[in-house]
Design a protein around this motif. Structure first.
Motif, PDB file in Angstrom:
ATOM      1  N   PRO A  29      25.171 -19.573  68.475  1.00  0.00           N
ATOM      2  CA  PRO A  29      25.874 -19.687  67.190  1.00  0.00           C
ATOM      3  C   PRO A  29      25.575 -20.978  66.436  1.00  0.00           C
ATOM      4  O   PRO A  29      26.182 -21.209  65.381  1.00  0.00           O
ATOM      5  N   ALA A  30      24.661 -21.804  66.944  1.00  0.00           N
ATOM      6  CA  ALA A  30      24.455 -23.103  66.293  1.00  0.00           C
ATOM      7  C   ALA A  30      22.999 -23.514  66.365  1.00  0.00           C
ATOM      8  O   ALA A  30      22.261 -23.164  67.286  1.00  0.00           O
ATOM      9  N   HIS A  31      22.594 -24.258  65.352  1.00  0.00           N
ATOM     10  CA  HIS A  31      21.283 -24.908  65.320  1.00  0.00           C
ATOM     11  C   HIS A  31      21.493 -26.295  64.727  1.00  0.00           C
ATOM     12  O   HIS A  31      21.949 -26.421  63.581  1.00  0.00           O
ATOM     13  N   PHE A  32      21.213 -27.324  65.516  1.00  0.00           N
ATOM     14  CA  PHE A  32      21.371 -28.697  65.052  1.00  0.00           C
ATOM     15  C   PHE A  32      19.986 -29.319  64.895  1.00  0.00           C
ATOM     16  O   PHE A  32      19.323 -29.659  65.868  1.00  0.00           O
ATOM     17  N   ALA A  33      19.577 -29.438  63.640  1.00  0.00           N
ATOM     18  CA  ALA A  33      18.211 -29.859  63.336  1.00  0.00           C
ATOM     19  C   ALA A  33      18.018 -31.368  63.451  1.00  0.00           C
ATOM     20  O   ALA A  33      16.894 -31.825  63.631  1.00  0.00           O
ATOM     21  N   ASN A  34      19.098 -32.123  63.334  1.00  0.00           N
ATOM     22  CA  ASN A  34      18.969 -33.586  63.362  1.00  0.00           C
ATOM     23  C   ASN A  34      20.216 -34.201  63.985  1.00  0.00           C
ATOM     24  O   ASN A  34      21.175 -34.541  63.294  1.00  0.00           O
ATOM     25  N   ARG A  35      20.214 -34.344  65.283  1.00  0.00           N
ATOM     26  CA  ARG A  35      21.345 -34.935  65.986  1.00  0.00           C
ATOM     27  C   ARG A  35      21.414 -36.453  65.822  1.00  0.00           C
ATOM     28  O   ARG A  35      22.447 -37.064  66.119  1.00  0.00           O
ATOM     29  N   ALA A  36      20.329 -37.057  65.371  1.00  0.00           N
ATOM     30  CA  ALA A  36      20.277 -38.512  65.251  1.00  0.00           C
ATOM     31  C   ALA A  36      20.732 -39.017  63.885  1.00  0.00           C
ATOM     32  O   ALA A  36      20.770 -40.232  63.658  1.00  0.00           O
ATOM     33  N   ALA A  37      21.072 -38.124  62.968  1.00  0.00           N
ATOM     34  CA  ALA A  37      21.491 -38.545  61.628  1.00  0.00           C
ATOM     35  C   ALA A  37      22.739 -39.416  61.706  1.00  0.00           C
ATOM     36  O   ALA A  37      23.606 -39.227  62.558  1.00  0.00           O
ATOM     37  N   LYS A  38      22.824 -40.378  60.787  1.00  0.00           N
ATOM     38  CA  LYS A  38      23.970 -41.286  60.735  1.00  0.00           C
ATOM     39  C   LYS A  38      25.055 -40.796  59.774  1.00  0.00           C
ATOM     40  O   LYS A  38      26.200 -41.250  59.848  1.00  0.00           O
ATOM     41  N   SER A  39      24.712 -39.898  58.854  1.00  0.00           N
ATOM     42  CA  SER A  39      25.678 -39.391  57.890  1.00  0.00           C
ATOM     43  C   SER A  39      25.332 -37.937  57.565  1.00  0.00           C
ATOM     44  O   SER A  39      24.167 -37.522  57.647  1.00  0.00           O
ATOM     45  N   PHE A  40      26.370 -37.181  57.183  1.00  0.00           N
ATOM     46  CA  PHE A  40      26.216 -35.743  57.046  1.00  0.00           C
ATOM     47  C   PHE A  40      26.907 -35.233  55.785  1.00  0.00           C
ATOM     48  O   PHE A  40      27.929 -35.783  55.354  1.00  0.00           O
ATOM     49  N   GLY A  41      26.356 -34.169  55.200  1.00  0.00           N
ATOM     50  CA  GLY A  41      27.000 -33.408  54.148  1.00  0.00           C
ATOM     51  C   GLY A  41      27.280 -32.017  54.682  1.00  0.00           C
ATOM     52  O   GLY A  41      26.355 -31.325  55.137  1.00  0.00           O
ATOM     53  N   ILE A  42      28.540 -31.591  54.666  1.00  0.00           N
ATOM     54  CA  ILE A  42      28.954 -30.329  55.276  1.00  0.00           C
ATOM     55  C   ILE A  42      29.367 -29.356  54.182  1.00  0.00           C
ATOM     56  O   ILE A  42      30.125 -29.709  53.270  1.00  0.00           O
ATOM     57  N   ALA A  43      28.878 -28.127  54.275  1.00  0.00           N
ATOM     58  CA  ALA A  43      29.252 -27.081  53.323  1.00  0.00           C
ATOM     59  C   ALA A  43      29.880 -25.916  54.065  1.00  0.00           C
ATOM     60  O   ALA A  43      29.396 -25.512  55.131  1.00  0.00           O
ATOM     61  N   ILE A  44      30.958 -25.365  53.509  1.00  0.00           N
ATOM     62  CA  ILE A  44      31.569 -24.150  54.041  1.00  0.00           C
ATOM     63  C   ILE A  44      31.030 -22.971  53.237  1.00  0.00           C
ATOM     64  O   ILE A  44      31.220 -22.899  52.025  1.00  0.00           O
ATOM     65  N   ASP A  45      30.347 -22.052  53.911  1.00  0.00           N
ATOM     66  CA  ASP A  45      29.659 -20.954  53.220  1.00  0.00           C
ATOM     67  C   ASP A  45      29.838 -19.676  54.023  1.00  0.00           C
ATOM     68  O   ASP A  45      28.946 -19.263  54.766  1.00  0.00           O
ATOM     69  N   ARG A  46      30.984 -19.053  53.875  1.00  0.00           N
ATOM     70  CA  ARG A  46      31.361 -17.894  54.690  1.00  0.00           C
ATOM     71  C   ARG A  46      30.299 -16.792  54.701  1.00  0.00           C
ATOM     72  O   ARG A  46      29.975 -16.230  55.754  1.00  0.00           O
ATOM     73  N   SER A  47      29.710 -16.487  53.550  1.00  0.00           N
ATOM     74  CA  SER A  47      28.816 -15.324  53.457  1.00  0.00           C
ATOM     75  C   SER A  47      27.336 -15.668  53.558  1.00  0.00           C
ATOM     76  O   SER A  47      26.493 -14.765  53.533  1.00  0.00           O
ATOM     77  N   GLY A  48      27.012 -16.960  53.646  1.00  0.00           N
ATOM     78  CA  GLY A  48      25.608 -17.346  53.758  1.00  0.00           C
ATOM     79  C   GLY A  48      24.836 -17.148  52.481  1.00  0.00           C
ATOM     80  O   GLY A  48      23.777 -16.505  52.469  1.00  0.00           O
ATOM     81  N   THR A  49      25.319 -17.711  51.376  1.00  0.00           N
ATOM     82  CA  THR A  49      24.646 -17.564  50.089  1.00  0.00           C
ATOM     83  C   THR A  49      24.034 -18.873  49.580  1.00  0.00           C
ATOM     84  O   THR A  49      23.388 -18.864  48.534  1.00  0.00           O
ATOM     85  N   LEU A  50      24.249 -19.973  50.289  1.00  0.00           N
ATOM     86  CA  LEU A  50      23.671 -21.241  49.864  1.00  0.00           C
ATOM     87  C   LEU A  50      22.224 -21.365  50.317  1.00  0.00           C
ATOM     88  O   LEU A  50      21.845 -20.869  51.386  1.00  0.00           O
ATOM     89  N   HIS A  51      21.437 -22.057  49.502  1.00  0.00           N
ATOM     90  CA  HIS A  51      20.031 -22.286  49.827  1.00  0.00           C
ATOM     91  C   HIS A  51      19.692 -23.758  49.603  1.00  0.00           C
ATOM     92  O   HIS A  51      20.297 -24.435  48.773  1.00  0.00           O
TER      93      HIS A  51
END
Length: 236
Positions: free
Chosen positions: A76-98
């Motif tokens: 259920p997860a893919h973490f592309a950059n575990r070393a990042a120091k800061s993050f931007g999080i988006a809630i996207d229930r239907s998966g429409t963001l690109h």
């Protein structure tokens, strides 16, 4: 452990959402208030910010670009950059963001998704270097997902920055620890103008109460209001 969640917004005395629609003031301009907001943002010391789908779409502006011949994707997860120091999080229930890359404003992007988002969309996110986490239930349990981000990425303090529906839903769910408002000396007052916080027809009565932490005058006629959220008192 759930990260601390602080709802940080800039608003007017009439409680509206978009500074671009505010009247001018002899005490300051929109650019002055924006600068104050950024200062407060930095002072809160968050290691992530979070918005809903509509707000993120306004910032990302990318269009769909499906992956040709996608391989198996991680659930259920893919973490592309575990070393990042800061993050931007988006809630996207239907998966429409690109997105066209894995960062926005220098922050690594993480998308919280509904459990039934198709593999084709996950493959696109992974190709763009974006991290994602799918809900393990039909109704998204944002609290549990935030606990996962704390455990997997070390995120401890998130600044929730709208829009109104996202702010209201997370307040109703009891996930917001503090409301932090920069109130500008200006008005919007348009009929139907977006508010800082909205929650359906029933509103938030009986779901959350506020306790004043601080009221601080700022330059250019603005005020910084901070409220701790508390569970409703008995009999409310």
């Amino acid at each position: 452990m759930k990260p601390a969640l602080i709802c940080l917004m800039i608003t007017s005395p009439d409680g509206t959402l978009h500074p671009s629609k505010l009247t001018q003031s002899p005490d300051g301009s929109r650019s002055d208030w924006s600068t104050l907001y950024e200062q407060i943002h930095a002072e809160h010391g968050g290691d992530a910010w979070m918005v809903g789908r509509v707000t993120m779409a306004e910032m990302s502006k990318a269009g769909p670009h499906p992956v040709e011949n996608p391989q198996a994707v991680a659930r259920p997860a893919h973490f592309a950059n575990r070393a990042a120091k800061s993050f931007g999080i988006a809630i996207d229930r239907s998966g429409t963001l690109h997105f066209d890359k894995g960062e926005l404003f220098g922050d690594h992007i993480v998308v919280l998704l509904g459990h039934d988002v198709p593999d084709s969309h996950l493959a696109e996110l992974a190709q763009d270097g974006v991290s994602y986490l799918l809900s393990d239930t039909e109704e998204m349990n944002i609290g549990a997902m935030l606990e996962t981000l704390n455990r997997e990425l070390g995120i401890t303090r998130i600044l929730l920055e709208g829009g109104a529906g996202t702010n209201g839903a997370l307040l109703a769910a009891g996930l917001v620890d503090e409301i932090s408002l920069v109130v500008a000396p200006a008005l919007d007052a348009r009929k139907g103008a977006d508010r800082v916080i909205e929650f359906g027809e029933e509103g938030l009565a009986g779901k959350v109460e506020l306790s004043l932490l601080a009221c601080t005058p700022l330059p250019h006629g603005a005020v910084h209001l901070r409220y701790k959220t508390v569970a409703p008192s008995s009999g409310a």
